[in-house]
Write a protein that holds these residues in place. Structure first.
Motif, short mmCIF file in Angstrom:
data_model
loop_
_atom_site.label_atom_id
_atom_site.label_comp_id
_atom_site.label_asym_id
_atom_site.label_seq_id
_atom_site.Cartn_x
_atom_site.Cartn_y
_atom_site.Cartn_z
N ARG A 179 0.98 -1.15 -0.06
CA ARG A 179 0.06 -0.05 -0.10
C ARG A 179 0.77 1.16 -0.09
NH1 ARG A 179 -4.90 -0.16 3.74
NH2 ARG A 179 -5.56 1.16 2.12
N TRP A 180 0.60 2.21 -0.78
CA TRP A 180 1.26 3.56 -0.89
C TRP A 180 0.52 4.59 -0.18
CZ3 TRP A 180 5.84 4.27 -3.82
CH2 TRP A 180 6.41 2.96 -4.36
N SER A 181 1.60 5.37 0.25
CA SER A 181 1.17 6.71 0.76
C SER A 181 1.86 7.91 0.38
CB SER A 181 1.21 6.62 2.39
OG SER A 181 1.11 7.82 2.98
N PHE A 182 1.58 8.80 0.19
CA PHE A 182 2.05 9.93 -0.48
C PHE A 182 1.70 11.30 0.50
CE2 PHE A 182 0.61 7.36 -3.89
CZ PHE A 182 1.45 7.06 -4.55
N ALA A 183 2.99 12.09 0.74
CA ALA A 183 3.03 13.12 1.57
C ALA A 183 4.08 14.29 0.96
CB ALA A 183 3.54 12.66 2.97
N ILE A 184 3.97 15.28 1.77
CA ILE A 184 4.60 16.71 1.11
C ILE A 184 5.12 17.02 2.58
CG2 ILE A 184 4.89 18.97 0.44
CD1 ILE A 184 2.50 18.30 -1.52
N LYS A 185 6.49 17.07 2.86
CA LYS A 185 7.12 17.65 4.06
C LYS A 185 7.85 18.97 3.45
CE LYS A 185 10.29 16.50 7.69
NZ LYS A 185 9.47 16.52 8.68
N VAL A 186 7.50 20.16 4.62
CA VAL A 186 8.26 21.43 4.53
C VAL A 186 8.60 21.81 5.89
CG1 VAL A 186 7.93 23.79 3.56
CG2 VAL A 186 6.88 22.05 2.39
N GLY A 187 9.80 21.59 6.05
CA GLY A 187 10.19 22.02 7.60
C GLY A 187 9.77 21.04 8.57
N PRO A 188 9.19 21.40 9.62
CA PRO A 188 8.48 20.59 10.51
C PRO A 188 6.95 20.09 10.28
CG PRO A 188 8.45 22.52 11.34
CD PRO A 188 9.26 22.63 9.84
N VAL A 189 6.52 20.47 9.22
CA VAL A 189 5.13 20.20 8.89
C VAL A 189 5.06 19.22 7.81
CG1 VAL A 189 3.04 21.35 8.22
CG2 VAL A 189 4.59 22.64 9.42
N THR A 190 4.28 18.35 7.76
CA THR A 190 4.05 17.11 7.13
C THR A 190 2.56 17.08 6.70
OG1 THR A 190 5.87 15.99 7.64
CG2 THR A 190 4.52 14.68 6.47
N HIS A 191 2.41 17.07 5.28
CA HIS A 191 0.82 16.78 4.89
C HIS A 191 0.77 15.75 4.24
CE1 HIS A 191 -3.28 17.89 3.99
NE2 HIS A 191 -3.07 17.46 2.73
N ASN A 192 -0.07 14.70 4.65
CA ASN A 192 -0.01 13.34 4.14
C ASN A 192 -1.41 13.54 3.19
OD1 ASN A 192 -1.01 10.60 3.40
ND2 ASN A 192 0.46 9.97 5.09
N LEU A 193 -1.12 13.34 1.72
CA LEU A 193 -2.40 13.57 0.87
C LEU A 193 -3.09 12.24 0.62
CD1 LEU A 193 0.34 14.75 -2.12
CD2 LEU A 193 -1.17 16.09 -0.70
N THR A 194 -2.88 10.99 1.12
CA THR A 194 -3.32 9.78 1.19
C THR A 194 -4.48 9.74 2.12
OG1 THR A 194 -1.41 8.66 0.20
CG2 THR A 194 -3.32 7.21 1.08
N ARG A 195 -3.92 10.28 3.33
CA ARG A 195 -4.98 10.13 4.76
C ARG A 195 -5.65 11.41 4.99
NH1 ARG A 195 -1.72 8.12 9.19
NH2 ARG A 195 -0.08 9.46 8.61
N ARG A 196 -5.02 12.50 4.22
CA ARG A 196 -5.62 13.85 4.39
C ARG A 196 -5.22 14.37 5.98
NH1 ARG A 196 -10.88 15.53 1.62
NH2 ARG A 196 -10.24 17.36 2.61
N THR A 197 -4.09 14.15 6.34
CA THR A 197 -3.86 14.68 7.83
C THR A 197 -2.66 15.46 7.77
OG1 THR A 197 -2.26 12.54 7.84
CG2 THR A 197 -4.65 12.57 8.67
N THR A 198 -2.51 16.36 8.51
CA THR A 198 -1.46 17.21 8.68
C THR A 198 -0.89 17.04 10.21
OG1 THR A 198 -2.33 18.97 7.35
CG2 THR A 198 -0.49 19.68 9.04
N SER A 199 0.63 17.09 10.29
CA SER A 199 1.38 16.61 11.43
C SER A 199 2.42 17.69 11.49
CB SER A 199 1.89 15.28 11.53
OG SER A 199 2.58 15.08 10.52
N ILE A 200 2.87 17.95 12.78
CA ILE A 200 3.70 18.98 13.15
C ILE A 200 4.80 18.16 13.88
CG2 ILE A 200 4.61 21.03 14.15
CD1 ILE A 200 1.72 22.30 13.52
N ASP A 201 6.02 18.34 13.48
CA ASP A 201 7.11 17.47 14.21
C ASP A 201 7.46 18.48 15.49
OD1 ASP A 201 7.16 15.41 12.37
OD2 ASP A 201 8.83 16.44 11.21
N THR A 202 7.40 17.75 16.64
CA THR A 202 7.54 18.59 17.74
C THR A 202 9.06 17.73 18.58
OG1 THR A 202 6.10 17.32 19.09
CG2 THR A 202 5.67 19.54 18.30
N PRO A 203 9.94 18.43 19.29
CA PRO A 203 11.03 17.63 19.85
C PRO A 203 10.45 16.61 21.11
CG PRO A 203 11.13 19.96 20.37
CD PRO A 203 9.93 19.94 19.35
N GLY A 204 10.82 15.52 21.35
CA GLY A 204 10.41 14.81 22.21
C GLY A 204 9.29 13.77 21.84
#
Length: 65
Positions: free
Chosen positions: A23-48
């Motif tokens: 199964r494939w998943s596609f995403a765009i990552k810009v800095g700490p922000v990732t937008h998953n195009l397959t699941r339509r979710t956005t996540s922000i990478d935080t320390p810890g």
């Protein structure tokens, strides 16, 4: 915890991930922000541990709350 095999292919900010069941998943990552195009979710990478995840659009398979 279950082991999950996956491979990520990177091309600039574009990410394509394939898992063990092909199964494939596609995403765009810009800095700490990732937008998953397959699941339509956005996540922000935080320390810890932990992080921020946001689901766009309507929830699937549920009634009204």
């Amino acid at each position: 915890m279950r082991f999950r095999a996956r491979k990520t292919f990177r091309l600039g900010p574009f990410r394509a991930t394939v898992n063990q069941s092909d199964r494939w998943s596609f995403a765009i990552k810009v800095g700490p922000v990732t937008h998953n195009l397959t699941r339509r979710t956005t996540s922000i990478d935080t320390p810890g541990p932990g992080g921020f995840h946001h689901q766009h659009g309507r929830r699937r398979g549920g009634g009204q709350r």
